[in-house]
Design a protein around this motif. Structure first.
Motif, mmCIF file in Angstrom:
data_model
loop_
_atom_site.group_PDB
_atom_site.id
_atom_site.type_symbol
_atom_site.label_atom_id
_atom_site.label_comp_id
_atom_site.label_asym_id
_atom_site.label_seq_id
_atom_site.Cartn_x
_atom_site.Cartn_y
_atom_site.Cartn_z
ATOM 1 N N TYR A 289 0.842 -1.205 0.000
ATOM 2 C CA TYR A 289 0.000 0.000 0.000
ATOM 3 C C TYR A 289 0.876 1.255 0.000
ATOM 4 O O TYR A 289 0.640 2.187 -0.756
ATOM 5 C CB TYR A 289 -0.914 0.014 1.231
ATOM 6 C CG TYR A 289 -1.903 -1.123 1.238
ATOM 7 C CD1 TYR A 289 -3.099 -1.036 0.539
ATOM 8 C CD2 TYR A 289 -1.639 -2.293 1.948
ATOM 9 C CE1 TYR A 289 -4.002 -2.077 0.536
ATOM 10 C CE2 TYR A 289 -2.546 -3.344 1.950
ATOM 11 C CZ TYR A 289 -3.723 -3.227 1.246
ATOM 12 O OH TYR A 289 -4.617 -4.257 1.240
ATOM 13 N N GLY B 134 2.679 1.547 -3.337
ATOM 14 C CA GLY B 134 1.735 1.979 -4.369
ATOM 15 C C GLY B 134 1.516 3.477 -4.310
ATOM 16 O O GLY B 134 1.545 4.167 -5.334
ATOM 17 N N ARG C 22 -1.782 -1.080 -5.487
ATOM 18 C CA ARG C 22 -1.088 -2.070 -4.657
ATOM 19 C C ARG C 22 -0.988 -3.416 -5.370
ATOM 20 O O ARG C 22 -0.009 -4.126 -5.219
ATOM 21 C CB ARG C 22 -1.773 -2.223 -3.306
ATOM 22 C CG ARG C 22 -3.142 -2.874 -3.410
ATOM 23 C CD ARG C 22 -3.647 -3.382 -2.082
ATOM 24 N NE ARG C 22 -5.007 -3.844 -2.208
ATOM 25 C CZ ARG C 22 -5.350 -5.065 -2.598
ATOM 26 N NH1 ARG C 22 -4.438 -5.946 -2.902
ATOM 27 N NH2 ARG C 22 -6.618 -5.404 -2.692
#
Length: 134
Positions: A15, A18, A25
């Motif tokens: 996460y 990303g 993600r």
């Protein structure tokens, strides 16, 4: 790509990576797997689900539990549902089940009304036969 791998190996979550690199993600995970990087974990272990249940019942939000455990709040939601935990609404109140059969397939006839159409020429076009509701 090397910075992404190094970030993951240094402890960043998919996460966080990303967000840092402006990609989803799932894309981070696919890149790491393609490069042969061993993934740390997949979802929540049973002991973690036990802890999530305890925290949720103590009043924690799904988002807060997910943040603490390094997973998406939806993952927490799904695991809690699997355990039969009763969910709260956004105000902390227990949700009541909704009978879907009373919500679906409502027609005008079900409400005592009748939907009628009739053919009438439209003042905006030269073609007759445009349907209008009465």
């Amino acid at each position: 790509m090397q910075r992404l791998i190094e970030g993951y190996q240094a402890g960043a979550t998919v996460y966080e990576l990303g967000a840092q690199f402006g990609i989803a993600r799932q894309t981070v995970g696919k890149i790491l797997k393609r490069q042969g990087v061993k993934m740390r974990r997949q979802g929540l272990a049973p002991e973690e689900v036990d802890e999530a249940v305890r925290l949720y019942e103590a009043g924690w939000s799904l988002a807060r539990i997910g943040e603490r455990m390094g997973v998406n709040p939806t993952t927490v939601l799904n695991r809690l549902r699997e355990r039969g935990v009763r969910m709260r609404d956004t105000h902390g109140r227990a949700k009541t089940p909704v009978k879907r059969s009373t919500v679906r397939n409502k027609t005008p006839e079900a409400h005592g009304g009748v939907l009628r159409t009739q053919k009438a020429p439209s003042p905006h076009t030269e073609s007759p036969g445009v349907e209008q509701l009465s």
